[in-house]
Enzyme design. Structure first.
Site, PDB file in Angstrom:
ATOM      1  N   PRO A   1       0.788  -1.226   0.000  1.00 18.96           N
ATOM      2  CA  PRO A   1       0.000   0.000   0.000  1.00 18.96           C
ATOM      3  C   PRO A   1       0.828   1.289   0.000  1.00 18.96           C
ATOM      4  CG  PRO A   1      -0.151  -1.115   2.115  1.00 18.96           C
ATOM      5  CD  PRO A   1       0.512  -2.062   1.170  1.00 18.96           C
ATOM      6  N   ASN A   2       0.326   2.230  -0.789  1.00 25.73           N
ATOM      7  CA  ASN A   2       0.853   3.595  -0.912  1.00 25.73           C
ATOM      8  C   ASN A   2       2.136   3.698  -1.734  1.00 25.73           C
ATOM      9  OD1 ASN A   2      -1.217   4.904   0.699  1.00 25.73           O
ATOM     10  ND2 ASN A   2      -0.316   3.849   2.439  1.00 25.73           N
TER      11      ASN A   2
ATOM     12  N   ARG B   1       4.391  11.994  -3.778  1.00 22.37           N
ATOM     13  CA  ARG B   1       4.139  12.649  -2.492  1.00 22.37           C
ATOM     14  C   ARG B   1       5.332  12.382  -1.557  1.00 22.37           C
ATOM     15  NH1 ARG B   1      -1.673  11.308  -1.803  1.00 22.37           N
ATOM     16  NH2 ARG B   1      -2.597  12.000  -3.757  1.00 22.37           N
TER      17      ARG B   1
ATOM     18  N   TYR C   1      10.737   9.551   0.831  1.00 30.84           N
ATOM     19  CA  TYR C   1      10.918   8.367  -0.018  1.00 30.84           C
ATOM     20  C   TYR C   1      11.630   8.645  -1.342  1.00 30.84           C
ATOM     21  CZ  TYR C   1       7.952   6.005   3.342  1.00 30.84           C
ATOM     22  OH  TYR C   1       7.458   5.454   4.491  1.00 30.84           O
TER      23      TYR C   1
ATOM     24  N   ASN D   1       7.948  -5.886  -0.928  1.00 27.36           N
ATOM     25  CA  ASN D   1       7.909  -4.670  -0.112  1.00 27.36           C
ATOM     26  C   ASN D   1       6.449  -4.525   0.301  1.00 27.36           C
ATOM     27  OD1 ASN D   1       7.884  -2.226   1.150  1.00 27.36           O
ATOM     28  ND2 ASN D   1       9.062  -1.144  -0.415  1.00 27.36           N
TER      29      ASN D   1
ATOM     30  N   ALA E   1       3.382  -0.863   4.863  1.00 27.88           N
ATOM     31  CA  ALA E   1       2.913  -0.891   6.258  1.00 27.88           C
ATOM     32  C   ALA E   1       2.381  -2.263   6.672  1.00 27.88           C
ATOM     33  CB  ALA E   1       1.847   0.178   6.458  1.00 27.88           C
TER      34      ALA E   1
ATOM     35  N   ASP F   1       1.236 -15.735   6.532  1.00 26.10           N
ATOM     36  CA  ASP F   1       0.689 -17.080   6.292  1.00 26.10           C
ATOM     37  C   ASP F   1       0.655 -17.402   4.800  1.00 26.10           C
ATOM     38  OD1 ASP F   1       0.349 -17.534   8.984  1.00 26.10           O
ATOM     39  OD2 ASP F   1      -1.807 -17.097   8.992  1.00 26.10           O
TER      40      ASP F   1
ATOM     41  N   GLU G   1      12.253  -9.916   2.112  1.00 25.49           N
ATOM     42  CA  GLU G   1      11.564  -8.699   2.574  1.00 25.49           C
ATOM     43  C   GLU G   1      12.406  -7.499   2.159  1.00 25.49           C
ATOM     44  OE1 GLU G   1      10.623  -8.539   6.791  1.00 25.49           O
ATOM     45  OE2 GLU G   1      10.702  -6.349   6.737  1.00 25.49           O
TER      46      GLU G   1
ATOM     47  N   HIS H   1      12.675  -3.084   1.871  1.00 24.21           N
ATOM     48  CA  HIS H   1      12.204  -1.732   2.189  1.00 24.21           C
ATOM     49  C   HIS H   1      13.144  -0.706   1.590  1.00 24.21           C
ATOM     50  CE1 HIS H   1       9.302  -3.340   4.934  1.00 24.21           C
ATOM     51  NE2 HIS H   1      10.267  -4.091   5.446  1.00 24.21           N
ATOM     52  N   LEU H   2      12.558   0.391   1.142  1.00 26.54           N
ATOM     53  CA  LEU H   2      13.362   1.513   0.651  1.00 26.54           C
ATOM     54  C   LEU H   2      14.127   2.155   1.799  1.00 26.54           C
ATOM     55  CD1 LEU H   2      10.443   2.877  -1.445  1.00 26.54           C
ATOM     56  CD2 LEU H   2      12.653   2.312  -2.455  1.00 26.54           C
TER      57      LEU H   2
ATOM     58  N   ARG I   1      13.785   4.021  12.124  1.00 29.53           N
ATOM     59  CA  ARG I   1      12.543   4.794  12.157  1.00 29.53           C
ATOM     60  C   ARG I   1      11.741   4.471  13.431  1.00 29.53           C
ATOM     61  NH1 ARG I   1       9.739   4.670   6.419  1.00 29.53           N
ATOM     62  NH2 ARG I   1       8.644   6.417   7.414  1.00 29.53           N
TER      63      ARG I   1
ATOM     64  N   ARG J   1       7.840   0.263  13.334  1.00 26.73           N
ATOM     65  CA  ARG J   1       8.387  -0.265  12.078  1.00 26.73           C
ATOM     66  C   ARG J   1       9.490  -1.289  12.322  1.00 26.73           C
ATOM     67  NH1 ARG J   1       6.018   3.246   8.237  1.00 26.73           N
ATOM     68  NH2 ARG J   1       5.793   5.328   9.091  1.00 26.73           N
TER      69      ARG J   1
HETATM   70  O1  CA2 Z   1      10.687   1.839   3.408  1.00 24.56           O
HETATM   71  C1  CA2 Z   1       9.819   1.150   2.864  1.00 24.56           C
HETATM   72  O2  CA2 Z   1       9.941   0.667   1.747  1.00 24.56           O
HETATM   73  C2  CA2 Z   1       8.495   0.930   3.593  1.00 24.56           C
HETATM   74  O3  CA2 Z   1       8.014  -0.373   3.258  1.00 24.56           O
HETATM   75  C3  CA2 Z   1       7.543   1.989   3.092  1.00 24.56           C
HETATM   76  C4  CA2 Z   1       6.207   1.957   3.787  1.00 24.56           C
HETATM   77  C5  CA2 Z   1       6.364   1.978   5.302  1.00 24.56           C
HETATM   78  O4  CA2 Z   1       5.101   1.839   5.934  1.00 24.56           O
HETATM   79  C6  CA2 Z   1       7.293   0.868   5.772  1.00 24.56           C
HETATM   80  O5  CA2 Z   1       7.449   0.978   7.170  1.00 24.56           O
HETATM   81  C7  CA2 Z   1       8.643   0.994   5.112  1.00 24.56           C
HETATM   82  C8  CA2 Z   1       5.348   3.164   3.384  1.00 24.56           C
HETATM   83  C9  CA2 Z   1       5.121   3.279   1.916  1.00 24.56           C
HETATM   84  C10 CA2 Z   1       4.412   4.577   1.681  1.00 24.56           C
HETATM   85  O6  CA2 Z   1       4.920   5.155   0.505  1.00 24.56           O
HETATM   86  C11 CA2 Z   1       4.626   6.462   0.293  1.00 24.56           C
HETATM   87  C12 CA2 Z   1       5.234   7.032  -0.794  1.00 24.56           C
HETATM   88  C13 CA2 Z   1       5.011   8.360  -1.063  1.00 24.56           C
HETATM   89  C14 CA2 Z   1       4.170   9.103  -0.261  1.00 24.56           C
HETATM   90  C15 CA2 Z   1       3.556   8.518   0.818  1.00 24.56           C
HETATM   91  C16 CA2 Z   1       3.780   7.184   1.100  1.00 24.56           C
END
Ligand code: CA2
Length: 147
Positions: free
Chosen positions: A10-11, A18, A23, A74, A77, A87, A98, A100-101, A107, A111
Site C-alpha cells: 500500500p501507498n 508525495r 521516499y 515490499n 505498512a 501465512d 523482505e 524496504h526503501l 525509524r 516499524r
Molecule cells: O521503506 C519502505 O519501503 C516501507 O516499506 C515503506 C512503507 C512503510 O510503511 C514501511 O514501514 C517501510 C510506506 C510506503 C508509503 O509510501 C509512500 C510514498 C510516497 C508518499 C507517501 C507514502
C-alpha cells in the site's frame, strides 16, 4: 528461465509523487523499469505488481506458486501488521525476500516489528530504489545455490 515476482504494498504507488523528502523522487514506474532492465541483462523473467489491498497481495502470493521461483516483497505498512501475508508466504513455500526503501530500524519503533521477516530468506532495508536490484541479485544467488 528463472522467474521472480516483485510485489509492492500500500501507498507505494505514490512514490516520487508525495513526500519526496522521505521516499525520494524515484517513482514506482522508474523502479519497475530498473528491475526490467536488470532482468533483461541477467536473463531472468520478472513480474512487477503493486496493490493497496491486502487481499489482492495475498491472491498474488497464492498465484505465484507454479509461476515464479521467488518473491521479493515490499509489503509497506502491512509488513508490520499482517499475519495474513505471513501465512500466505508460508503457504507458497517459495523463497521470499523482505524489502524496504528506508531503513525501518532507524525509524519509529512500530516499524521495527516485521511479520514478513519470520518467513523470509532475508531482509534488505535502507538502500532506496537500488535496493530492488540488490534484492533481485540476492534472490538470483539464493535460487542458483538451491538448484
Ligand atoms: O521503506 C519502505 O519501503 C516501507 O516499506 C515503506 C512503507 C512503510 O510503511 C514501511 O514501514 C517501510 C510506506 C510506503 C508509503 O509510501 C509512500 C510514498 C510516497 C508518499 C507517501 C507514502
Amino acid at each position: 528461465m528463472m522467474s521472480i515476482l516483485v510485489l509492492n504494498g500500500p501507498n507505494l504507488n505514490l512514490l516520487g509523487i508525495r513526500q519526496p523528502e522521505v521516499y525520494g523522487h524515484t517513482t514506482l514506474a522508474d523502479i519497475e523499469s530498473m528491475c526490467r532492465e536488470h532482468a533483461a541483462t541477467h536473463g531472468f523473467d520478472l513480474d512487477f505488481k503493486q496493490s493497496n489491498h491486502e487481499g489482492v497481495l495475498i491472491d498474488a502470493i497464492h498465484a505465484a506458486r507454479g509461476q515464479h521461483d521467488g518473491i521479493i516483497l515490499n509489503a509497506a505498512a502491512y509488513t508490520h501488521t499482517s499475519i495474513a501475508l505471513m501465512d500466505a508466504l508460508s503457504s507458497t513455500q517459495l523463497p521470499a525476500i523482505e524489502l524496504h526503501l528506508s531503513n525501518v530500524h532507524a525509524r519509529e519503533p512500530f516499524r521495527h516489528v516485521s511479520y514478513i521477516a519470520r518467513v523470509a530468506v532475508g531482509v534488505i532495508s535502507g538502500f532506496g530504489a537500488p535496493g530492488y536490484l540488490l534484492a533481485l541479485d540476492a534472490m538470483r544467488g539464493h535460487l542458483e545455490r538451491s538448484e
